[in-house]
Design a protein around this motif. Structure first.
Motif, PDB file in Angstrom:
ATOM      1  N   UNK A   8       0.840  -1.205   0.000  1.00 49.84           N
ATOM      2  CA  UNK A   8       0.000   0.000   0.000  1.00 49.84           C
ATOM      3  C   UNK A   8       0.866   1.243   0.000  1.00 49.84           C
ATOM      4  N   UNK A   9       1.956   1.182   0.745  1.00 52.54           N
ATOM      5  CA  UNK A   9       2.871   2.324   0.779  1.00 52.54           C
ATOM      6  C   UNK A   9       3.514   2.517  -0.600  1.00 52.54           C
ATOM      7  N   UNK A  10       4.050   1.430  -1.136  1.00 57.42           N
ATOM      8  CA  UNK A  10       4.803   1.512  -2.392  1.00 57.42           C
ATOM      9  C   UNK A  10       3.919   1.989  -3.546  1.00 57.42           C
ATOM     10  N   UNK A  11       2.691   1.449  -3.601  1.00 58.77           N
ATOM     11  CA  UNK A  11       1.803   1.795  -4.716  1.00 58.77           C
ATOM     12  C   UNK A  11       0.822   2.921  -4.361  1.00 58.77           C
ATOM     13  N   UNK A  12       0.959   3.452  -3.142  1.00 61.59           N
ATOM     14  CA  UNK A  12       0.097   4.556  -2.734  1.00 61.59           C
ATOM     15  C   UNK A  12       0.895   5.851  -2.683  1.00 61.59           C
ATOM     16  N   UNK A  13       0.701   6.600  -1.609  1.00 60.89           N
ATOM     17  CA  UNK A  13       1.374   7.895  -1.473  1.00 60.89           C
ATOM     18  C   UNK A  13       2.754   7.681  -0.842  1.00 60.89           C
ATOM     19  N   UNK A  14       3.660   7.165  -1.640  1.00 60.39           N
ATOM     20  CA  UNK A  14       4.983   6.771  -1.124  1.00 60.39           C
ATOM     21  C   UNK A  14       5.715   7.956  -0.482  1.00 60.39           C
ATOM     22  N   UNK A  15       5.728   9.087  -1.167  1.00 58.89           N
ATOM     23  CA  UNK A  15       6.530  10.215  -0.700  1.00 58.89           C
ATOM     24  C   UNK A  15       6.092  10.678   0.698  1.00 58.89           C
ATOM     25  N   UNK A  16       4.775  10.792   0.910  1.00 57.78           N
ATOM     26  CA  UNK A  16       4.299  11.245   2.229  1.00 57.78           C
ATOM     27  C   UNK A  16       4.171  10.108   3.229  1.00 57.78           C
ATOM     28  N   UNK A  17       4.015   8.895   2.715  1.00 57.33           N
ATOM     29  CA  UNK A  17       3.759   7.779   3.629  1.00 57.33           C
ATOM     30  C   UNK A  17       5.013   7.097   4.161  1.00 57.33           C
ATOM     31  N   UNK A  18       6.133   7.314   3.485  1.00 58.45           N
ATOM     32  CA  UNK A  18       7.341   6.558   3.830  1.00 58.45           C
ATOM     33  C   UNK A  18       7.778   6.753   5.297  1.00 58.45           C
ATOM     34  N   UNK A  19       7.922   7.991   5.715  1.00 57.53           N
ATOM     35  CA  UNK A  19       8.435   8.234   7.071  1.00 57.53           C
ATOM     36  C   UNK A  19       7.485   7.696   8.149  1.00 57.53           C
ATOM     37  N   UNK A  20       6.182   8.014   8.082  1.00 55.80           N
ATOM     38  CA  UNK A  20       5.267   7.437   9.085  1.00 55.80           C
ATOM     39  C   UNK A  20       5.265   5.906   9.073  1.00 55.80           C
ATOM     40  N   UNK A  21       5.418   5.311   7.900  1.00 53.34           N
ATOM     41  CA  UNK A  21       5.451   3.841   7.818  1.00 53.34           C
ATOM     42  C   UNK A  21       6.661   3.304   8.587  1.00 53.34           C
ATOM     43  N   UNK A  22       7.811   3.929   8.351  1.00 56.82           N
ATOM     44  CA  UNK A  22       9.044   3.477   9.009  1.00 56.82           C
ATOM     45  C   UNK A  22       8.975   3.716  10.519  1.00 56.82           C
ATOM     46  N   UNK A  23       8.421   4.847  10.892  1.00 54.63           N
ATOM     47  CA  UNK A  23       8.416   5.234  12.307  1.00 54.63           C
ATOM     48  C   UNK A  23       7.298   4.535  13.099  1.00 54.63           C
ATOM     49  N   UNK A  24       6.112   4.451  12.522  1.00 56.86           N
ATOM     50  CA  UNK A  24       4.959   3.982  13.310  1.00 56.86           C
ATOM     51  C   UNK A  24       4.495   2.559  12.978  1.00 56.86           C
ATOM     52  N   UNK A  25       4.514   2.206  11.712  1.00 53.75           N
ATOM     53  CA  UNK A  25       3.947   0.899  11.334  1.00 53.75           C
ATOM     54  C   UNK A  25       4.970  -0.219  11.516  1.00 53.75           C
ATOM     55  N   UNK A  26       6.150  -0.004  10.955  1.00 59.21           N
ATOM     56  CA  UNK A  26       7.154  -1.084  10.972  1.00 59.21           C
ATOM     57  C   UNK A  26       7.493  -1.609  12.367  1.00 59.21           C
ATOM     58  N   UNK A  27       7.796  -0.729  13.336  1.00 58.68           N
ATOM     59  CA  UNK A  27       8.167  -1.255  14.656  1.00 58.68           C
ATOM     60  C   UNK A  27       7.087  -2.142  15.267  1.00 58.68           C
ATOM     61  N   UNK A  28       5.836  -1.777  15.073  1.00 58.57           N
ATOM     62  CA  UNK A  28       4.732  -2.565  15.639  1.00 58.57           C
ATOM     63  C   UNK A  28       4.651  -3.929  14.952  1.00 58.57           C
ATOM     64  N   UNK A  29       4.746  -3.916  13.637  1.00 56.16           N
ATOM     65  CA  UNK A  29       4.626  -5.177  12.878  1.00 56.16           C
ATOM     66  C   UNK A  29       5.837  -6.079  13.094  1.00 56.16           C
ATOM     67  N   UNK A  30       7.018  -5.483  13.120  1.00 54.45           N
ATOM     68  CA  UNK A  30       8.231  -6.301  13.292  1.00 54.45           C
ATOM     69  C   UNK A  30       8.318  -6.886  14.697  1.00 54.45           C
ATOM     70  N   UNK A  31       7.789  -6.155  15.663  1.00 52.89           N
ATOM     71  CA  UNK A  31       7.774  -6.671  17.043  1.00 52.89           C
ATOM     72  C   UNK A  31       6.998  -7.992  17.109  1.00 52.89           C
ATOM     73  N   UNK A  32       5.896  -8.047  16.379  1.00 56.60           N
ATOM     74  CA  UNK A  32       5.076  -9.276  16.378  1.00 56.60           C
ATOM     75  C   UNK A  32       5.869 -10.434  15.782  1.00 56.60           C
ATOM     76  N   UNK A  33       6.557 -10.160  14.670  1.00 61.08           N
ATOM     77  CA  UNK A  33       7.321 -11.238  14.011  1.00 61.08           C
ATOM     78  C   UNK A  33       8.515 -11.651  14.873  1.00 61.08           C
ATOM     79  N   UNK A  34       9.161 -10.668  15.505  1.00 61.17           N
ATOM     80  CA  UNK A  34      10.325 -10.962  16.365  1.00 61.17           C
ATOM     81  C   UNK A  34       9.908 -11.906  17.501  1.00 61.17           C
ATOM     82  N   UNK A  35       8.776 -11.606  18.101  1.00 65.53           N
ATOM     83  CA  UNK A  35       8.284 -12.406  19.225  1.00 65.53           C
ATOM     84  C   UNK A  35       7.962 -13.838  18.758  1.00 65.53           C
TER      85      UNK A  35
END
Ligand code: GSH
Length: 217
Positions: A106-133
């Motif tokens: 969704x990020x890549x094919x959506x609003x990449x320029x505006x969405x990139x930073x919030x994705x890295x800061x807010x979405x990724x840590x939450x999702x990766x935490x689940x996979x790490x656990x």
């Protein structure tokens, strides 16, 4: 070993086809790697059951849907766990990776320029935490998703982490089990050769060229 003629048909980018290429390459399973450009897609689309790729031809039989292809290879080549419990865990992990990939797409094919930073800061840590656990369930997270033996889902995990690292070099810094899995997996001898060739060829990650791996030779 299951000895059949196989052909993988996919766009000339990594996308959803790459985890399949990684599995076949790592296990040295012979296959024809058919890649086509976007201009040729209209001639392929009508041949696909759901009008989409990846498509794995096994002899003349077509398998589409990435999960079905990966599970097929998992069953055919013993990359599917040792028992029902492991297989279910592997399937569950794989679906979790796909969910994260949907968000990434969704990020890549959506609003990449505006969405990139919030994705890295807010979405990724939450999702990766689940996979790490979840990754620590078997063998304390020091080996593969289901412990000492690799499964089809490990290829999906490696590819997902790899594309996230291209998006953000520090994406895995707070997830030591995933980070170390990614490092170990990239050193598997067949993959190492493939990954180095791929980087030299600058194969795009996605269909719209939003992220391209930097050469590391
Ligand atoms: N559910 C399918 C989705 C496949 C998919 O979205 N394929 C894309 C490329 S990654 C495609 O074929 N796009 C061209 C189109 O839909 O016309 C899967 O998991 O394989």
């Amino acid at each position: 070993m299951y000895n059949v003629a196989m052909k993988l048909t996919y766009f000339n980018c990594r996308g959803l086809g790459e985890m399949i290429r990684l599995l076949l390459t790592d296990k040295q399973i012979p296959f024809e790697d058919e890649r086509f450009g976007y201009a040729d897609w209209p001639s392929y689309k009508p041949k696909m059951q759901f009008g989409q790729v990846p498509c794995l031809y096994v002899e003349d039989e077509q398998i589409v849907q990435t999960g079905a292809i990966m599970r097929h290879l998992g069953r055919a080549y013993g990359l599917n766990g040792h028992n029902e419990q492991e297989t279910t865990f592997i399937d569950m992990f794989f679906e979790g990776i796909r969910d994260l990939h949907t968000k990434y797409a969704h990020l890549i094919y959506g609003d990449f320029e505006n969405g990139k930073e919030p994705f890295i800061k807010d979405v990724l840590p939450v999702e990766l935490e689940k996979l790490e656990k979840l990754f620590k369930t078997y063998s304390n997270g020091e080996l593969f998703i289901a412990g000492p033996k690799e499964s089809y889902a490990d290829y999906a995990l490696f590819e997902e982490l790899d594309v996230l690292l291209v998006l953000s070099h520090s994406a895995l810094d707070h997830f030591p089990a995933l980070k170390s899995f990614h490092e170990r997996f990239s050193q598997r001898s067949n993959l190492k050769v493939y990954l180095s060739k791929r980087a030299a060829l600058n194969v795009p990650i996605n269909g719209n060229g939003k992220t391209i791996e930097k050469k590391k030779l």
